[in-house]
Design an enzyme around this catalytic site. Structure first.
Site, PDB file in Angstrom:
ATOM      1  N   ARG A   1       0.820  -1.210   0.000  1.00  0.00           N
ATOM      2  CA  ARG A   1       0.000   0.000   0.000  1.00  0.00           C
ATOM      3  C   ARG A   1       0.864   1.276   0.000  1.00  0.00           C
ATOM      4  O   ARG A   1       0.527   2.278  -0.651  1.00  0.00           O
ATOM      5  CB  ARG A   1      -0.842  -0.058   1.271  1.00  0.00           C
ATOM      6  CG  ARG A   1      -2.002   0.757   1.262  1.00  0.00           C
ATOM      7  CD  ARG A   1      -3.342   0.291   1.161  1.00  0.00           C
ATOM      8  NE  ARG A   1      -4.058   1.522   0.813  1.00  0.00           N
ATOM      9  CZ  ARG A   1      -5.226   1.539   0.290  1.00  0.00           C
ATOM     10  NH1 ARG A   1      -5.823   0.436  -0.009  1.00  0.00           N
ATOM     11  NH2 ARG A   1      -5.812   2.669   0.031  1.00  0.00           N
TER      12      ARG A   1
ATOM     13  N   HIS B   1     -18.134  14.373  -2.242  1.00  0.00           N
ATOM     14  CA  HIS B   1     -18.793  13.289  -1.497  1.00  0.00           C
ATOM     15  C   HIS B   1     -20.310  13.453  -1.605  1.00  0.00           C
ATOM     16  O   HIS B   1     -20.817  14.575  -1.466  1.00  0.00           O
ATOM     17  CB  HIS B   1     -18.347  13.337  -0.029  1.00  0.00           C
ATOM     18  CG  HIS B   1     -18.946  12.252   0.803  1.00  0.00           C
ATOM     19  ND1 HIS B   1     -18.554  10.933   0.694  1.00  0.00           N
ATOM     20  CD2 HIS B   1     -19.934  12.273   1.738  1.00  0.00           C
ATOM     21  CE1 HIS B   1     -19.267  10.200   1.535  1.00  0.00           C
ATOM     22  NE2 HIS B   1     -20.104  10.995   2.178  1.00  0.00           N
TER      23      HIS B   1
ATOM     24  N   ASP C   1      -8.056  15.685   4.008  1.00  0.00           N
ATOM     25  CA  ASP C   1      -7.025  15.598   5.041  1.00  0.00           C
ATOM     26  C   ASP C   1      -6.819  14.126   5.386  1.00  0.00           C
ATOM     27  O   ASP C   1      -7.239  13.248   4.628  1.00  0.00           O
ATOM     28  CB  ASP C   1      -7.385  16.467   6.263  1.00  0.00           C
ATOM     29  CG  ASP C   1      -8.626  15.966   6.990  1.00  0.00           C
ATOM     30  OD1 ASP C   1      -9.136  14.870   6.641  1.00  0.00           O
ATOM     31  OD2 ASP C   1      -9.082  16.655   7.917  1.00  0.00           O
TER      32      ASP C   1
ATOM     33  N   GLY D   1      -8.211  12.181   7.494  1.00  0.00           N
ATOM     34  CA  GLY D   1      -9.353  11.406   7.964  1.00  0.00           C
ATOM     35  C   GLY D   1     -10.238  10.925   6.815  1.00  0.00           C
ATOM     36  O   GLY D   1      -9.931  11.140   5.645  1.00  0.00           O
TER      37      GLY D   1
ATOM     38  N   ASP E   1     -13.263  11.670   4.958  1.00  0.00           N
ATOM     39  CA  ASP E   1     -14.241  12.721   4.640  1.00  0.00           C
ATOM     40  C   ASP E   1     -14.342  13.772   5.745  1.00  0.00           C
ATOM     41  O   ASP E   1     -15.435  14.250   6.063  1.00  0.00           O
ATOM     42  CB  ASP E   1     -15.623  12.092   4.356  1.00  0.00           C
ATOM     43  CG  ASP E   1     -15.569  11.106   3.196  1.00  0.00           C
ATOM     44  OD1 ASP E   1     -14.757  11.305   2.278  1.00  0.00           O
ATOM     45  OD2 ASP E   1     -16.349  10.130   3.205  1.00  0.00           O
TER      46      ASP E   1
HETATM   47  C1  GAR Z   1     -20.176  10.407  -6.891  1.00  0.00           C
HETATM   48  O1  GAR Z   1     -21.449  10.589  -6.330  1.00  0.00           O
HETATM   49  C2  GAR Z   1     -19.113  10.690  -5.843  1.00  0.00           C
HETATM   50  O2  GAR Z   1     -19.452  11.705  -4.960  1.00  0.00           O
HETATM   51  C3  GAR Z   1     -19.064   9.374  -5.133  1.00  0.00           C
HETATM   52  O3  GAR Z   1     -19.067   8.440  -6.166  1.00  0.00           O
HETATM   53  C4  GAR Z   1     -19.900   8.933  -7.206  1.00  0.00           C
HETATM   54  C5  GAR Z   1     -19.192   8.747  -8.522  1.00  0.00           C
HETATM   55  O4  GAR Z   1     -20.119   8.584  -9.535  1.00  0.00           O
HETATM   56  N1  GAR Z   1     -17.910   9.297  -4.293  1.00  0.00           N
HETATM   57  C6  GAR Z   1     -17.928   8.726  -3.091  1.00  0.00           C
HETATM   58  O5  GAR Z   1     -18.903   8.157  -2.628  1.00  0.00           O
HETATM   59  C7  GAR Z   1     -16.628   8.794  -2.350  1.00  0.00           C
HETATM   60  N2  GAR Z   1     -16.827   8.493  -0.981  1.00  0.00           N
HETATM   61  P1  GAR Z   1     -19.666   8.439 -11.059  1.00  0.00           P
HETATM   62  O6  GAR Z   1     -18.762   7.231 -11.152  1.00  0.00           O
HETATM   63  O7  GAR Z   1     -20.958   8.259 -11.797  1.00  0.00           O
HETATM   64  O8  GAR Z   1     -18.965   9.713 -11.424  1.00  0.00           O
END
Ligand code: GAR
Length: 207
Positions: A72, A116, A148, A150, A152
């Protein structure tokens, strides 16, 4: 900490995504207009089959894939090096379902943004839409924030509320949230790159 300033060549972003890339597409479309003033320098993914990679190729944008292996830390440094090679002013995660490690966060501190699909600090993590729906909120939404260390937890840049409808399921609600995310990303990221921004503690100021 102050972000990109107003003058000179168009600012550059590297976009990271793991999935279909439907939110990232909004930035590809916006950047196709020189008046937007932003160059998508590259799109990167941890998944070679991500739709986001196809969307970038269709737009003529360079792509790269950085699959997570057993080491990683090596992945983290490799990803940072790869992104850095495109000399981005900002790195934007739009559906990148991996947590960047310490090397990446140090390299792009204050310049790494994430979108998010929930109104943070509520419902962080992988299932923000599902968790909000199960909780029974009437107002869902999306948040753009500075990443950062954490999950989100970084300083909030922009948020948009999306009402929950009585017959919503996770999919219908997420689609409406993504509509809001696309507009939020294009508007906010564009202004941050063209006009600069300031991060002071937890407060982010965009002109
Ligand atoms: C979006 O809603 C983004 O905010 C979310 O994934 C989706 C991507 O959609 N991200 C997260 O949940 C990160 N924690 P897409 O592949 O259709 O662009």
């Amino acid at each position: 900490m102050t972000g990109p300033e107003q003058h000179g060549a168009p600012k550059r972003i590297v976009l990271l995504a793991s999935g279909s890339g439907s939110t990232l597409q909004a930035l590809l479309d916006a950047a196709a207009d020189p008046a937007y003033g932003v160059v998508i320098a590259a799109v990167g993914s941890d998944r070679p089959t991500a739709g986001a990679i196809d969307r970038a190729r269709a737009a003529g944008v360079p792509t790269f894939v950085a699959p997570v292996g057993s080491d990683r830390d090596a992945w983290d440094v490799g990803l940072a090096d790869r992104v850095d090679s495109y000399a981005p002013d900002l790195v934007v995660s739009a559906g990148f379902m991996r947590l960047a490690g310490p090397a990446f966060l140090a390299r792009f501190a204050g310049r790494f943004l994430n979108s998010h699909p929930a109104l943070l600090p509520s419902f962080p993590g992988m299932h923000g839409v599902r968790d909000a729906l199960e909780y029974g909120v009437r107002l869902a939404g999306c948040t753009l924030f500075v990443v950062d260390g954490g999950v989100d937890t970084g300083p909030v840049i922009a948020q948009v509320g999306v009402p929950v409808l009585d017959d919503d399921d996770e999919s219908t609600l997420h689609e409406r949230i993504k509509d809001a995310e696309r507009a939020m990303l294009v508007d906010t990221v564009g202004r941050m790159l063209r006009e600069g921004y300031r991060v002071t503690g937890r407060k982010v100021t965009v002109p």
